[in-house]
Every structure is written in C-alpha cells, then in structure tokens.
Scaffold this motif. Structure first.
Motif, short mmCIF file in Angstrom:
data_model
loop_
_atom_site.label_atom_id
_atom_site.label_comp_id
_atom_site.label_asym_id
_atom_site.label_seq_id
_atom_site.Cartn_x
_atom_site.Cartn_y
_atom_site.Cartn_z
N GLY A 153 3.24 -5.00 -5.65
CA GLY A 153 3.67 -3.71 -6.17
C GLY A 153 2.88 -3.37 -7.41
O GLY A 153 1.97 -4.09 -7.80
N PHE A 154 3.25 -2.25 -8.05
CA PHE A 154 2.49 -1.80 -9.21
C PHE A 154 2.53 -2.83 -10.33
O PHE A 154 1.59 -2.96 -11.11
CB PHE A 154 3.00 -0.43 -9.70
N GLU A 155 3.63 -3.63 -10.42
CA GLU A 155 3.70 -4.63 -11.49
C GLU A 155 2.67 -5.72 -11.29
O GLU A 155 2.15 -6.29 -12.25
CB GLU A 155 5.11 -5.21 -11.57
N ASP A 156 2.36 -6.04 -10.04
CA ASP A 156 1.30 -7.02 -9.77
C ASP A 156 -0.07 -6.41 -10.02
O ASP A 156 -0.94 -7.05 -10.61
CB ASP A 156 1.36 -7.47 -8.30
N LYS A 157 -0.24 -5.18 -9.58
CA LYS A 157 -1.58 -4.57 -9.59
C LYS A 157 -2.01 -4.03 -10.94
O LYS A 157 -3.20 -3.93 -11.23
CB LYS A 157 -1.64 -3.44 -8.54
N THR A 158 -1.04 -3.63 -11.76
CA THR A 158 -1.40 -2.95 -13.01
C THR A 158 -1.07 -3.74 -14.27
O THR A 158 -1.39 -3.30 -15.37
CB THR A 158 -0.71 -1.57 -13.10
N THR A 197 -5.68 2.18 -7.06
CA THR A 197 -4.52 1.46 -7.58
C THR A 197 -3.55 2.40 -8.28
O THR A 197 -2.33 2.28 -8.14
CB THR A 197 -4.97 0.35 -8.55
N ILE A 198 -4.09 3.34 -9.04
CA ILE A 198 -3.25 4.32 -9.75
C ILE A 198 -2.42 5.13 -8.75
O ILE A 198 -1.20 5.27 -8.90
CB ILE A 198 -4.12 5.23 -10.62
N LEU A 199 -3.07 5.66 -7.73
CA LEU A 199 -2.36 6.48 -6.74
C LEU A 199 -1.32 5.66 -5.98
O LEU A 199 -0.20 6.13 -5.73
CB LEU A 199 -3.36 7.11 -5.77
N GLU A 200 -1.67 4.42 -5.61
CA GLU A 200 -0.73 3.57 -4.90
C GLU A 200 0.49 3.26 -5.76
O GLU A 200 1.63 3.26 -5.28
CB GLU A 200 -1.42 2.26 -4.49
N SER A 201 0.25 3.02 -7.05
CA SER A 201 1.34 2.68 -7.96
C SER A 201 2.30 3.86 -8.16
O SER A 201 3.52 3.69 -8.17
CB SER A 201 0.78 2.22 -9.31
N LEU A 202 1.73 5.05 -8.30
CA LEU A 202 2.57 6.24 -8.49
C LEU A 202 3.34 6.57 -7.22
O LEU A 202 4.50 7.02 -7.28
CB LEU A 202 1.68 7.43 -8.91
#
Length: 392
Positions: A153-158, A197-202
């Motif tokens: 998820g975004f916590e892993d990726k960002t 990554t930004i778009l996926e996280s949002l």
C-alpha cells in the motif's frame, strides 16, 4: 545574557534576555536536539507564543471553506486560496527564512518538521493544499513483497518521502479535496515511477484524481509550467466525478515591462567579470550545439522560468540596460513576476528573497485553480444534500 535578533524590515533588531539556570539548560538541550543556535530557539519560542495568543484573541471570521497549507514556503498558495474565500487553519514549513517571510505577511509561524507532526493534531479542513518536494521512491522493499505475493500500500511505497506525510494526513483527516503542485518533470521523474506511485497511492486513499500541466504565462510574464494534481473524496462523493482545468487567462496578458521598477539600484547591475563569464559560457555551449546560456528577457514578451538558483547570477532572466551591463531583477520584481501583491512584505535578504520567490508559485494561476475546486465542491455537496433529501 543573550542578544536575541528579530526581523524588522530588511534588517534584524536585537534585545537582551536573561534566564535562570534551569531554563538555560532546557534551551541548551533543545538547541542541541534541533541543531539550532540558542538565539534561533528563543526566537522560535517567542514567535510561537505570539502566534498562539493571536489565534485565541482574534475572532474567527466566517469563510466559505477551510484549508491547510503544507510545504507552505512563503505563502503563495495561501494567498491564492484566501483570495477565493478560504480560511487557513494550519500551515507547515521547515525553512526558517521562509518562516520569517510567512510570519511577516500572515502573522503566524508555520509549524516545522512535517515528519514529526501527529496528523491527529492538525485541524479538520475542507481542502489540503501542498507544494510537496519531489523525491524518488525506493521500490526495493515493495518489489520483494510483490515477489512473495503480499499486498503493498501507500505506506510501503511512500515511506521515507515527504509525499508520505501528505498521504497520512489525507488518510487521517479525509478532506473533501486536495490540490498538489510540483515541477512539470514530476511525470518523468525516476523514469515515471515516482508519478505512478503518487497516483496509485492517492487512488488507494479513495480520491478521484485529475492532473494537468499549466503555464503561468497565462497570468504573469513568465513561462512557468507546473503540474497541478487535484483530488476529490470518493468516500463522500462517489466515483462519478468530472473535473476540468478550465482556467481563465488574464486579458491582456502582462509583459515584462509591466513588472519593472522605474529606478533600480546599481547593485543589481552585473559586474564586468560576471557579465564576461556569462557571455563566454554561452558562446562555449553554442559552439557545442547546446542551448545553455543567459537569457535577456524581452520587454514586450515573457521571461524564462525563475528558479531558486536565481540568487547565484540571475542569468536566466536579465534585463538589458542602455550603456550598462544587464541587470538582475530586484526582489520586488521577482514578487511581481510570480503574481504577488504589492503589499507583500519582503523581510529577508536579497539572496533569501530570490530563493523564496524562485521556489514559489504563480499566485493568480493557483487562485484560478482554487476557484474551480471550490466550485466543484459546492456542486458535489449540493448533490450529496439532494440524495439525503431523497432518502428521507
């Protein structure tokens, strides 16, 4: 006894301060922990105290919507959102010189390191506004999880980037909408992985996202392309959302001569040595088939993009002078080039002012986008209320 300096005009004023031993030790410890001088720590404490007192004493005026100002710089986006009826309920900016300019213009000190801010302590707001720095995301850990068949998820990726802080605040506070601003090259940064990554996280946070590259020259005499990312809360409004960056350029479009001061100090004229160096540098790159070099701004046209490096030599935007070497823009002209009002206070040195305006936004462009976002929220809220009435 210390000499504590406070900004005033383009200089610093001083005062004497005596403290007892216990308080001195506390300040000394904080100074070491934050890697600031004792003087800076005391100034920070006084400013925060005054800001807090002001917030408690000043009545809250009615506003159309509320917003927070992250990676606030000197408040260009705050100006834009206030101009369309918003009220800023929280600001964050780590640079101490930008904090000084922000305080001089808005009467409040932005909070510091965003990575240490508990999202729960941030006030509720309608719109999150952020000009976050562009950083590469590490995909090593994510790739390993994927190879093991685990979800990411975004916590892993960002994690470890400042964009992560935007995400965790969005997750905690669930504003109705957000607007992010960054350099045009964000889309191609790190071979496109950063933007993906930004778009996926949002999307994971359940926001319907729209983006466009917009040019500031529709509002100021400067070619300045920036990517604007806008999102609306799908948990609140559903996913059937449409949004267009239908900005309205000013007419007639301003040109460089519109922002120039009548009388300019000779200190802004390039020295013979610097002017010779810039000409030789440009000639060398022309011979090699490159386009690098200084830029003389056309008086009846638009300039190149001003950047934070403008303080070094001003080479990207020079103004021709009769019988003299070209000159840099003054800090006030830089403010105008970014669409800041004449009333905007510049309390820092020229070097810091150049950095600040070079890092800032084209205020009227952001104001135009802000107006579109607010109009869309109003329509979406109207739809929500209609659905509630139908359900009764």
């Amino acid at each position: 006894m210390w000499y504590i300096f406070f900004p005033g005009g383009n200089y610093m004023k001083q005062m004497h301060l005596r403290v007892d031993d216990a308080l001195y030790e506390e300040l000394n410890t904080y100074s070491v922990e934050t890697e600031q001088s004792m003087q800076a720590c005391v100034r920070e404490a006084v400013v925060y105290y005054i800001t807090d007192k002001k917030k408690k004493q000043i009545p809250i005026l009615k506003s159309q919507f509320t917003f927070i100002d992250l990676f606030a710089g000197i408040g260009g986006m705050r100006l834009a959102y206030e101009n369309v009826g918003g009220r800023c309920v929280y600001s964050n900016e780590w640079n101490k010189y930008s904090q000084q300019t922000y305080y001089a213009n808005f009467g409040e000190q932005p909070e510091g390191d965003i990575t240490k801010v508990d999202a729960k302590t941030i006030p509720d707001h309608d719109i999150l506004v952020a000009g976050f720095p562009c950083q590469p995301f590490s995909i090593a850990g994510v790739s390993k999880k994927i190879s093991l068949g685990r979800k990411t998820g975004f916590e892993d990726k960002t994690q470890g980037t400042l964009f992560f802080d935007v995400c965790r605040i969005l997750k905690e506070k669930r504003p109705k909408a957000f607007m992010l601003e960054n350099v045009k090259n964000l889309k191609s940064h790190d071979k496109g992985r950063t933007f993906k990554t930004i778009l996926e996280s949002l999307d994971e946070l359940k926001y319907k996202v729209f983006f466009a590259v917009l040019d500031g020259q529709n509002f100021v005499p400067q070619h300045r392309e920036r990517i604007i990312i806008v999102g609306f809360d799908m948990e609140r409004y559903g996913d059937d959302i449409e949004f267009d960056f239908d900005i309205t350029p000013v007419n007639p479009k301003p040109v460089m001569r519109d922002i120039l001061e009548k009388k300019v100090d000779d200190k802004y004229t390039l020295s013979d040595n610097l002017w010779t160096y810039l000409q030789n540098y440009a000639a060398k790159h022309r011979a090699a088939g490159n386009g690098f070099g200084y830029g003389i701004a056309p008086l009846d046209g638009v300039s190149r993009t001003i950047s934070a490096r403008y303080h070094k030599d001003g080479s990207e935007i020079l103004i021709a002078q009769k019988g003299k070497n070209p000159r840099r823009l003054t800090p006030r002209e830089c403010a105008r080039l970014q669409g800041f009002p004449e009333s905007f206070v510049i309390p820092v040195s020229d070097t810091q002012a150049y950095r600040q305006f070079g890092n800032s936004v084209v205020v009227p462009l952001i104001e135009n986008v802000a107006k579109l976002i607010v109009e869309k929220i109003d329509l979406l809220e109207s739809d929500v209320q209609n659905e509630k009435r139908k359900a009764i």
